[in-house]
Design a protein around this motif. Structure first.
Motif, PDB file in Angstrom:
ATOM      1  N   GLU A  13       0.868  -1.173   0.000  1.00 48.43           N
ATOM      2  CA  GLU A  13       0.000   0.000   0.000  1.00 48.43           C
ATOM      3  C   GLU A  13       0.906   1.224   0.000  1.00 48.43           C
ATOM      4  N   ILE A  14       0.796   2.041  -1.037  1.00 49.76           N
ATOM      5  CA  ILE A  14       1.601   3.255  -1.150  1.00 49.76           C
ATOM      6  C   ILE A  14       0.676   4.448  -1.013  1.00 49.76           C
ATOM      7  N   LYS A  15       1.062   5.393  -0.166  1.00 49.95           N
ATOM      8  CA  LYS A  15       0.282   6.618   0.008  1.00 49.95           C
ATOM      9  C   LYS A  15       1.107   7.794  -0.496  1.00 49.95           C
ATOM     10  N   ILE A  16       0.493   8.575  -1.380  1.00 53.97           N
ATOM     11  CA  ILE A  16       1.158   9.744  -1.955  1.00 53.97           C
ATOM     12  C   ILE A  16       0.405  10.989  -1.522  1.00 53.97           C
ATOM     13  N   LEU A  17       1.127  11.926  -0.939  1.00 50.42           N
ATOM     14  CA  LEU A  17       0.556  13.185  -0.468  1.00 50.42           C
ATOM     15  C   LEU A  17       0.856  14.284  -1.483  1.00 50.42           C
ATOM     16  N   ASN A  18      -0.184  14.939  -1.975  1.00 51.48           N
ATOM     17  CA  ASN A  18      -0.049  16.073  -2.886  1.00 51.48           C
ATOM     18  C   ASN A  18      -0.461  17.334  -2.128  1.00 51.48           C
ATOM     19  N   LYS A  19       0.510  18.142  -1.734  1.00 52.79           N
ATOM     20  CA  LYS A  19       0.227  19.362  -0.961  1.00 52.79           C
ATOM     21  C   LYS A  19      -0.067  20.565  -1.843  1.00 52.79           C
ATOM     22  N   ARG A  20       0.033  20.385  -3.127  1.00 53.07           N
ATOM     23  CA  ARG A  20      -0.206  21.508  -4.035  1.00 53.07           C
ATOM     24  C   ARG A  20      -1.690  21.682  -4.320  1.00 53.07           C
ATOM     25  N   GLY A  21      -2.059  22.860  -4.782  1.00 50.53           N
ATOM     26  CA  GLY A  21      -3.450  23.183  -5.081  1.00 50.53           C
ATOM     27  C   GLY A  21      -3.884  22.763  -6.464  1.00 50.53           C
ATOM     28  N   GLU A  22      -3.211  21.789  -7.044  1.00 54.21           N
ATOM     29  CA  GLU A  22      -3.558  21.276  -8.375  1.00 54.21           C
ATOM     30  C   GLU A  22      -3.344  19.774  -8.414  1.00 54.21           C
ATOM     31  N   THR A  23      -4.094  19.100  -9.270  1.00 54.38           N
ATOM     32  CA  THR A  23      -3.915  17.664  -9.463  1.00 54.38           C
ATOM     33  C   THR A  23      -2.539  17.426 -10.061  1.00 54.38           C
ATOM     34  N   ARG A  24      -1.854  16.381  -9.573  1.00 54.93           N
ATOM     35  CA  ARG A  24      -0.502  16.078 -10.058  1.00 54.93           C
ATOM     36  C   ARG A  24      -0.386  14.601 -10.409  1.00 54.93           C
ATOM     37  N   LEU A  25       0.576  14.306 -11.279  1.00 54.22           N
ATOM     38  CA  LEU A  25       0.891  12.938 -11.671  1.00 54.22           C
ATOM     39  C   LEU A  25       2.227  12.532 -11.058  1.00 54.22           C
ATOM     40  N   PHE A  26       2.313  11.268 -10.621  1.00 52.10           N
ATOM     41  CA  PHE A  26       3.521  10.738 -10.005  1.00 52.10           C
ATOM     42  C   PHE A  26       3.870   9.386 -10.620  1.00 52.10           C
ATOM     43  N   TRP A  27       5.177   9.180 -10.898  1.00 51.76           N
ATOM     44  CA  TRP A  27       5.669   7.882 -11.351  1.00 51.76           C
ATOM     45  C   TRP A  27       6.017   7.049 -10.134  1.00 51.76           C
ATOM     46  N   ILE A  28       5.680   5.770 -10.165  1.00 56.08           N
ATOM     47  CA  ILE A  28       6.095   4.813  -9.141  1.00 56.08           C
ATOM     48  C   ILE A  28       6.973   3.775  -9.836  1.00 56.08           C
ATOM     49  N   GLU A  29       8.186   3.586  -9.302  1.00 55.90           N
ATOM     50  CA  GLU A  29       9.139   2.618  -9.848  1.00 55.90           C
ATOM     51  C   GLU A  29       9.803   1.882  -8.694  1.00 55.90           C
ATOM     52  N   THR A  30      10.517   0.810  -9.003  1.00 52.84           N
ATOM     53  CA  THR A  30      11.314   0.127  -7.985  1.00 52.84           C
ATOM     54  C   THR A  30      12.791   0.334  -8.279  1.00 52.84           C
ATOM     55  N   GLU A  31      13.591   0.262  -7.221  1.00 56.00           N
ATOM     56  CA  GLU A  31      15.047   0.294  -7.345  1.00 56.00           C
ATOM     57  C   GLU A  31      15.621  -0.910  -6.611  1.00 56.00           C
ATOM     58  N   ASP A  32      16.655  -1.497  -7.180  1.00 57.25           N
ATOM     59  CA  ASP A  32      17.362  -2.634  -6.570  1.00 57.25           C
ATOM     60  C   ASP A  32      16.514  -3.895  -6.489  1.00 57.25           C
ATOM     61  N   LEU A  33      15.606  -4.049  -7.438  1.00 56.44           N
ATOM     62  CA  LEU A  33      14.800  -5.273  -7.523  1.00 56.44           C
ATOM     63  C   LEU A  33      14.696  -5.663  -9.005  1.00 56.44           C
ATOM     64  N   PRO A  34      15.753  -6.304  -9.532  1.00 61.25           N
ATOM     65  CA  PRO A  34      15.797  -6.630 -10.964  1.00 61.25           C
ATOM     66  C   PRO A  34      14.602  -7.465 -11.422  1.00 61.25           C
ATOM     67  N   GLY A  35      14.076  -7.116 -12.571  1.00 67.08           N
ATOM     68  CA  GLY A  35      12.974  -7.862 -13.172  1.00 67.08           C
ATOM     69  C   GLY A  35      11.604  -7.549 -12.605  1.00 67.08           C
ATOM     70  N   ALA A  36      11.525  -6.630 -11.639  1.00 67.73           N
ATOM     71  CA  ALA A  36      10.247  -6.327 -10.983  1.00 67.73           C
ATOM     72  C   ALA A  36       9.279  -5.656 -11.948  1.00 67.73           C
ATOM     73  N   LEU A  37       8.023  -6.094 -11.900  1.00 69.43           N
ATOM     74  CA  LEU A  37       6.942  -5.489 -12.677  1.00 69.43           C
ATOM     75  C   LEU A  37       5.835  -5.076 -11.712  1.00 69.43           C
ATOM     76  N   LEU A  38       5.195  -3.939 -12.000  1.00 71.19           N
ATOM     77  CA  LEU A  38       4.195  -3.359 -11.111  1.00 71.19           C
ATOM     78  C   LEU A  38       2.822  -3.332 -11.757  1.00 71.19           C
ATOM     79  N   THR A  39       1.795  -3.514 -10.929  1.00 76.06           N
ATOM     80  CA  THR A  39       0.419  -3.313 -11.362  1.00 76.06           C
ATOM     81  C   THR A  39      -0.361  -2.690 -10.208  1.00 76.06           C
ATOM     82  N   VAL A  40      -1.356  -1.882 -10.556  1.00 75.19           N
ATOM     83  CA  VAL A  40      -2.299  -1.405  -9.550  1.00 75.19           C
ATOM     84  C   VAL A  40      -3.265  -2.562  -9.319  1.00 75.19           C
TER      85      VAL A  40
END
Length: 108
Positions: A13-40
């Motif tokens: 479970e990842i929680k992202i806080l956007n403190k700005r007054g506008e909708t924002r987009l964020f990339w989620i990636e992994t580091e140090d985990l070769p071959g990892a694939l992500l899905t929501v």
């Protein structure tokens, strides 16, 4: 969870806080985990190396992420890695350390 192709999948479970007054987009990636694939978790999309998540203005968005690693990449029961969260516009990036846990029978 061990999948039918021998890959191992963990949920986070990842929680992202956007403190700005506008909708924002964020990339989620992994580091140090070769071959990892992500899905929501609820999307039904194909696994990818990174995900793009929208967070409404002045809000927190919780996202359930599945991380899948192929059996050839698993060497330990617990592998330290990090999620990198990067704002699409702007230089903000955050690393959050965690672990990927594989069942003993999935190790090569």
């Amino acid at each position: 969870v061990t999948l039918s192709d021998g890959s191992t999948r963990n949920g986070y479970e990842i929680k992202i806080l956007n403190k700005r007054g506008e909708t924002r987009l964020f990339w989620i990636e992994t580091e140090d985990l070769p071959g990892a694939l992500l899905t929501v978790a609820s999307s039904g999309d194909r696994p990818k190396e990174s995900l793009l998540v929208e967070v409404e203005a002045d809000s927190v968005r919780g996202v359930k992420i599945f991380v899948t690693v192929p059996p050839a990449q698993l060497t330990d029961e617990r592998t330290e890695f990090a999620f990198r969260i990067t704002a699409l516009r702007g230089a903000e990036a955050t690393l959050t350390a965690t672990q990927f846990v594989a069942p003993q029978q999935a190790l090569k």
